[in-house]
Design a protein around this motif. Structure first.
Motif, PDB file in Angstrom:
ATOM      1  N   SER A  34       0.840  -1.212   0.000  1.00 52.77           N
ATOM      2  CA  SER A  34       0.000   0.000   0.000  1.00 52.77           C
ATOM      3  C   SER A  34       0.871   1.257   0.000  1.00 52.77           C
ATOM      4  N   ILE A  35       1.907   1.270   0.814  1.00 53.22           N
ATOM      5  CA  ILE A  35       2.825   2.422   0.872  1.00 53.22           C
ATOM      6  C   ILE A  35       3.526   2.594  -0.470  1.00 53.22           C
ATOM      7  N   TYR A  36       3.957   1.473  -1.056  1.00 54.75           N
ATOM      8  CA  TYR A  36       4.633   1.524  -2.357  1.00 54.75           C
ATOM      9  C   TYR A  36       3.697   2.097  -3.420  1.00 54.75           C
ATOM     10  N   GLN A  37       2.435   1.686  -3.370  1.00 61.93           N
ATOM     11  CA  GLN A  37       1.443   2.194  -4.335  1.00 61.93           C
ATOM     12  C   GLN A  37       1.266   3.705  -4.150  1.00 61.93           C
ATOM     13  N   ASP A  38       1.218   4.166  -2.883  1.00 62.74           N
ATOM     14  CA  ASP A  38       1.114   5.610  -2.609  1.00 62.74           C
ATOM     15  C   ASP A  38       2.309   6.362  -3.178  1.00 62.74           C
ATOM     16  N   ILE A  39       3.495   5.788  -3.013  1.00 66.28           N
ATOM     17  CA  ILE A  39       4.712   6.443  -3.529  1.00 66.28           C
ATOM     18  C   ILE A  39       4.643   6.529  -5.046  1.00 66.28           C
ATOM     19  N   LEU A  40       4.184   5.449  -5.683  1.00 65.12           N
ATOM     20  CA  LEU A  40       4.061   5.474  -7.136  1.00 65.12           C
ATOM     21  C   LEU A  40       3.070   6.552  -7.584  1.00 65.12           C
ATOM     22  N   ASN A  41       1.963   6.688  -6.844  1.00 70.92           N
ATOM     23  CA  ASN A  41       0.985   7.731  -7.176  1.00 70.92           C
ATOM     24  C   ASN A  41       1.611   9.125  -7.050  1.00 70.92           C
ATOM     25  N   LEU A  42       2.388   9.350  -5.968  1.00 75.11           N
ATOM     26  CA  LEU A  42       3.046  10.651  -5.764  1.00 75.11           C
ATOM     27  C   LEU A  42       4.047  10.939  -6.877  1.00 75.11           C
ATOM     28  N   VAL A  43       4.793   9.908  -7.284  1.00 73.62           N
ATOM     29  CA  VAL A  43       5.772  10.088  -8.367  1.00 73.62           C
ATOM     30  C   VAL A  43       5.056  10.467  -9.657  1.00 73.62           C
ATOM     31  N   GLY A  44       3.906   9.804  -9.918  1.00 69.25           N
ATOM     32  CA  GLY A  44       3.129  10.126 -11.117  1.00 69.25           C
ATOM     33  C   GLY A  44       2.635  11.565 -11.085  1.00 69.25           C
ATOM     34  N   GLU A  45       2.131  12.009  -9.923  1.00 64.61           N
ATOM     35  CA  GLU A  45       1.670  13.406  -9.796  1.00 64.61           C
ATOM     36  C   GLU A  45       2.827  14.385  -9.989  1.00 64.61           C
ATOM     37  N   PHE A  46       3.989  14.037  -9.425  1.00 64.12           N
ATOM     38  CA  PHE A  46       5.160  14.908  -9.557  1.00 64.12           C
ATOM     39  C   PHE A  46       5.574  15.028 -11.017  1.00 64.12           C
ATOM     40  N   GLU A  47       5.585  13.901 -11.727  1.00 65.15           N
ATOM     41  CA  GLU A  47       5.966  13.935 -13.143  1.00 65.15           C
ATOM     42  C   GLU A  47       4.983  14.781 -13.943  1.00 65.15           C
ATOM     43  N   SER A  48       3.690  14.658 -13.625  1.00 68.16           N
ATOM     44  CA  SER A  48       2.675  15.452 -14.319  1.00 68.16           C
ATOM     45  C   SER A  48       2.882  16.941 -14.048  1.00 68.16           C
ATOM     46  N   SER A  49       3.134  17.288 -12.767  1.00 65.10           N
ATOM     47  CA  SER A  49       3.352  18.695 -12.399  1.00 65.10           C
ATOM     48  C   SER A  49       4.598  19.246 -13.055  1.00 65.10           C
ATOM     49  N   SER A  50       5.677  18.447 -13.083  1.00 63.09           N
ATOM     50  CA  SER A  50       6.927  18.941 -13.666  1.00 63.09           C
ATOM     51  C   SER A  50       6.790  19.141 -15.170  1.00 63.09           C
ATOM     52  N   SER A  51       6.047  18.254 -15.859  1.00 62.07           N
ATOM     53  CA  SER A  51       5.884  18.446 -17.303  1.00 62.07           C
ATOM     54  C   SER A  51       5.037  19.691 -17.575  1.00 62.07           C
ATOM     55  N   SER A  52       4.012  19.941 -16.728  1.00 55.94           N
ATOM     56  CA  SER A  52       3.190  21.154 -16.873  1.00 55.94           C
ATOM     57  C   SER A  52       4.040  22.400 -16.642  1.00 55.94           C
ATOM     58  N   LEU A  53       4.905  22.329 -15.650  1.00 56.08           N
ATOM     59  CA  LEU A  53       5.775  23.466 -15.337  1.00 56.08           C
ATOM     60  C   LEU A  53       6.762  23.714 -16.473  1.00 56.08           C
ATOM     61  N   ASN A  54       7.320  22.664 -17.033  1.00 58.21           N
ATOM     62  CA  ASN A  54       8.249  22.813 -18.163  1.00 58.21           C
ATOM     63  C   ASN A  54       7.543  23.457 -19.352  1.00 58.21           C
ATOM     64  N   HIS A  55       6.303  23.043 -19.596  1.00 56.51           N
ATOM     65  CA  HIS A  55       5.523  23.619 -20.701  1.00 56.51           C
ATOM     66  C   HIS A  55       5.309  25.120 -20.473  1.00 56.51           C
ATOM     67  N   ARG A  56       4.968  25.496 -19.244  1.00 61.54           N
ATOM     68  CA  ARG A  56       4.754  26.921 -18.932  1.00 61.54           C
ATOM     69  C   ARG A  56       6.045  27.725 -19.082  1.00 61.54           C
ATOM     70  N   ILE A  57       7.157  27.133 -18.625  1.00 60.82           N
ATOM     71  CA  ILE A  57       8.453  27.827 -18.744  1.00 60.82           C
ATOM     72  C   ILE A  57       8.791  28.046 -20.218  1.00 60.82           C
ATOM     73  N   ASN A  58       8.545  27.045 -21.040  1.00 66.12           N
ATOM     74  CA  ASN A  58       8.821  27.192 -22.472  1.00 66.12           C
ATOM     75  C   ASN A  58       7.953  28.275 -23.094  1.00 66.12           C
ATOM     76  N   ASN A  59       6.657  28.306 -22.700  1.00 61.15           N
ATOM     77  CA  ASN A  59       5.761  29.363 -23.201  1.00 61.15           C
ATOM     78  C   ASN A  59       6.251  30.744 -22.782  1.00 61.15           C
ATOM     79  N   PHE A  60       6.682  30.861 -21.519  1.00 64.87           N
ATOM     80  CA  PHE A  60       7.180  32.139 -21.015  1.00 64.87           C
ATOM     81  C   PHE A  60       8.431  32.568 -21.777  1.00 64.87           C
TER      82      PHE A  60
END
Length: 198
Positions: A34-60
């Motif tokens: 269960s803890i491992y699954q939570d960590i995987l979910n957090l990693v997925g959210e982090f990757e999604s946030s970082s790709s969104s942030l990279n896209h915004r930085i490129n637009n800027f």
């Protein structure tokens, strides 16, 4: 027979312990999964946030480059020099303004000079008033000490009013006691003489 029963009981106990140990391990493994699954979910959210942030930085970055190019293109058309033909009336006014600005410059320098003189006078006044105050305090102390010397020469002294009033009240009480009990006065006078003789 008893030995066989004991061996059987020991075997059952051992089997129960193994089962209990397996159940505990399964629970721990389930919580770890269960803890491992939570960590995987957090990693997925982090990757999604970082790709969104990279896209915004490129637009800027692209919008910043566009703006800087527009500013650069606009500044190319600003002339470095502007040629004008001024009338004689305007030239005379400019000369008159230049003369006034020179006189204003001297006025400003004079104002700063007066300000400096005012500050010096203020500090001198403060210093001299402090000196005068300390001298007057010393003079008051000298007068006070001279008055104390004169009073002591005359056999007088300053006393606390509360102590004096207490002493006066004690004297009045003793005098009233002497008036009411004249027979016991001798004992008191003997005690007083003995006390003063010490």
């Amino acid at each position: 027979m008893n030995t066989e029963n004991n061996k059987m009981d020991n075997g059952l106990d051992l089997l129960n312990k193994v089962i209990k140990s397996n159940e505990d391990n399964i629970e721990k493994l389930a919580s770890t999964v269960s803890i491992y699954q939570d960590i995987l979910n957090l990693v997925g959210e982090f990757e999604s946030s970082s790709s969104s942030l990279n896209h915004r930085i490129n637009n800027f970055e692209t919008s910043f480059k566009d703006i800087s190019k527009k500013i650069e293109n606009t500044t190319k058309f600003i002339p470095n020099n502007i040629k004008t033909d001024l009338s004689e009336n305007t030239l005379s006014r400019l000369e008159h303004f230049e003369k006034k600005s020179k006189s204003l410059k001297y006025l400003l320098i004079g104002s700063f000079g007066f300000l400096g003189i005012a500050i010096i006078v203020m500090f001198l006044s403060f210093y001299l008033s402090k000196q005068w105050y300390s001298t007057s305090i010393k003079t008051k102390e000298e007068i006070r000490s001279q008055i104390f010397k004169e009073m002591r020469a005359e056999g007088k002294e300053f006393y606390d009013i509360e102590v004096f009033n207490q002493l006066k009240m004690n004297t009045d009480i003793i005098n009233k006691w002497i008036e009411k009990k004249p027979k016991e006065v001798r004992n008191f006078l003997q005690f007083k003489e003995g006390y003063e003789a010490r």
